[in-house]
Design an enzyme around this catalytic site. Structure first.
Site, PDB file in Angstrom:
ATOM      1  N   GLY A  28       0.708  -1.148  -0.448  1.00  0.00           N
ATOM      2  CA  GLY A  28       0.361  -0.343   0.361  1.00  0.00           C
ATOM      3  C   GLY A  28       1.065   1.121  -0.134  1.00  0.00           C
ATOM      4  O   GLY A  28       0.701   2.155   0.578  1.00  0.00           O
ATOM      5  N   ASN A  86       1.624  -2.379   5.209  1.00  0.00           N
ATOM      6  CA  ASN A  86       0.709  -1.230   5.494  1.00  0.00           C
ATOM      7  C   ASN A  86      -0.794  -1.332   5.174  1.00  0.00           C
ATOM      8  O   ASN A  86      -1.209  -0.589   4.944  1.00  0.00           O
ATOM      9  CB  ASN A  86       1.622   0.002   4.629  1.00  0.00           C
ATOM     10  CG  ASN A  86       1.041   1.423   4.974  1.00  0.00           C
ATOM     11  OD1 ASN A  86       0.181   1.382   5.791  1.00  0.00           O
ATOM     12  ND2 ASN A  86      -0.156   1.453   3.580  1.00  0.00           N
ATOM     13  N   SER A  97      -3.808   0.222  13.878  1.00  0.00           N
ATOM     14  CA  SER A  97      -4.570   1.730  14.141  1.00  0.00           C
ATOM     15  C   SER A  97      -4.768   1.431  15.529  1.00  0.00           C
ATOM     16  O   SER A  97      -5.038   0.416  16.321  1.00  0.00           O
ATOM     17  CB  SER A  97      -5.996   1.299  13.629  1.00  0.00           C
ATOM     18  OG  SER A  97      -6.783   2.520  13.963  1.00  0.00           O
ATOM     19  N   TYR A 100     -13.368  -3.835  11.409  1.00  0.00           N
ATOM     20  CA  TYR A 100     -12.649  -3.029  11.316  1.00  0.00           C
ATOM     21  C   TYR A 100     -10.990  -3.229  12.953  1.00  0.00           C
ATOM     22  O   TYR A 100     -10.153  -3.571  12.694  1.00  0.00           O
ATOM     23  CB  TYR A 100     -11.962  -1.723  10.262  1.00  0.00           C
ATOM     24  CG  TYR A 100     -11.021  -0.970  10.874  1.00  0.00           C
ATOM     25  CD1 TYR A 100     -10.139  -1.118   9.855  1.00  0.00           C
ATOM     26  CD2 TYR A 100     -10.495   0.407  10.936  1.00  0.00           C
ATOM     27  CE1 TYR A 100      -8.782  -0.250   9.277  1.00  0.00           C
ATOM     28  CE2 TYR A 100      -9.429   0.832  12.099  1.00  0.00           C
ATOM     29  CZ  TYR A 100      -8.680   0.514  10.592  1.00  0.00           C
ATOM     30  OH  TYR A 100      -7.037   1.051  10.807  1.00  0.00           O
ATOM     31  N   ALA A 101     -11.841  -2.450  13.544  1.00  0.00           N
ATOM     32  CA  ALA A 101     -11.270  -2.764  15.399  1.00  0.00           C
ATOM     33  C   ALA A 101     -10.727  -3.828  15.285  1.00  0.00           C
ATOM     34  O   ALA A 101     -10.043  -4.537  15.722  1.00  0.00           O
ATOM     35  CB  ALA A 101     -12.374  -2.000  16.315  1.00  0.00           C
ATOM     36  N   LYS A 105      -7.691  -5.081  13.133  1.00  0.00           N
ATOM     37  CA  LYS A 105      -6.717  -4.317  13.849  1.00  0.00           C
ATOM     38  C   LYS A 105      -6.349  -5.662  15.513  1.00  0.00           C
ATOM     39  O   LYS A 105      -5.100  -5.387  15.502  1.00  0.00           O
ATOM     40  CB  LYS A 105      -6.327  -3.198  14.323  1.00  0.00           C
ATOM     41  CG  LYS A 105      -7.200  -2.628  12.597  1.00  0.00           C
ATOM     42  CD  LYS A 105      -5.878  -2.436  11.920  1.00  0.00           C
ATOM     43  CE  LYS A 105      -5.696  -1.634  10.516  1.00  0.00           C
ATOM     44  NZ  LYS A 105      -4.258  -1.698   9.979  1.00  0.00           N
TER      45      LYS A 105
END
Length: 258
Positions: A15, A81, A135, A149-150, A153
């Site tokens: 990325g 990334n 994150s 998403y959380a 991560k």
């Protein structure tokens, strides 16, 4: 005078064509590294060696690794990334099995897949550094905005720690960098979309989001270059005794001790 402490090192930044990834690629190149960047599509211009790859596709990961081996003989630094928030907010009832698989594949499995195929060469040469870009959401999930998403991560954080422990006596260091709100195109789009859906200005949207997390004590978002500078230090010889740690770069926003 720029510090050329990465001269002779080969680095892959996934990325690496925009946002935080591009800033990292440029920073490592300025420090003397030979930088390879990957993304799904080639940018209009790049000063780094580019390899197209969708890291959620195992065949394309294999092709990426083969090209790196054939062209550069391997790598010394891997910056995982690739990732992003791709699923809707709204909590558990809005998230389907497909949403969960999509977020986990992009933010967790892609890194695991790439680590697995590139690690044998690092272990053989008894040196290497892997950085997982996570994150602060991994430690502070917002159920109405970024639940899947959380979770992905948080899983990446745990995997990274376990991998660091496994590789500590093999000469390979593994670290995690967890940015908070960072001024990138995806972040700006997210704020604009959130504000539009709420019928407020982007500035008001930012204030609302920050209120949910306790705000940013430093009063601003990070710049991608600031994240890149932290990554540069962590992959440099100056950080030779660091492994297995998560580094938050969030302007003090995480309301936790760790």
């Amino acid at each position: 005078m720029e510090l050329k402490d990465l001269k002779g090192k080969r680095a892959l930044v996934t990325g690496g064509t925009k946002g935080i990834g591009k800033a990292i690629a440029d920073e490592l190149a300025a420090a003397g590294a030979t930088v390879i960047v990957s993304a799904r599509t080639k940018p209009d211009e790049t000063t780094h060696h580019f390899i197209a790859a969708d890291l959620t596709n195992s065949d394309q990961v294999t092709a990426l690794a083969n090209e790196i081996e054939n062209t550069f003989g391997g790598i010394d630094i891997l910056i995982n990334n690739v990732g992003g928030l791709t699923t809707p907010g709204g909590g558990h009832s809005t998230l389907t099995d497909a949403h969960w698989h999509q977020e986990l594949d992009l933010n967790l499995i892609a890194a695991i897949r790439l680590d697995r195929i590139l690690l044998p060469q690092m272990i053989e040469q008894k040196s290497g550094v892997i950085i997982h870009i996570s994150s602060v959401a991994g430690k502070q999930a917002l159920w109405n905005l970024n639940m899947a998403y959380a979770v992905s991560k948080a899983a990446l954080n745990s995997y990274s720690k376990a991998l660091a422990t496994e590789l500590a006596d093999k000469g390979v260091r593994v670290l995690t960098v967890s940015p908070g709100a960072t001024r990138t195109e995806p972040m700006v789009k997210f704020l604009n979309d959130y504000a539009a859906s709420a019928g407020i200005t982007p500035e008001e949207g930012m204030k609302q989001l920050m209120a949910q997390t306790g705000g940013i004590p430093m009063g601003r978002m990070a710049e991608p270059e600031e994240v890149a500078q932290l990554v540069h230090f962590l992959v440099s010889p100056s950080a030779a005794y660091l492994t297995g740690t998560i580094y938050a770069i969030d302007g003090g926003s995480l309301p936790v001790v760790s």
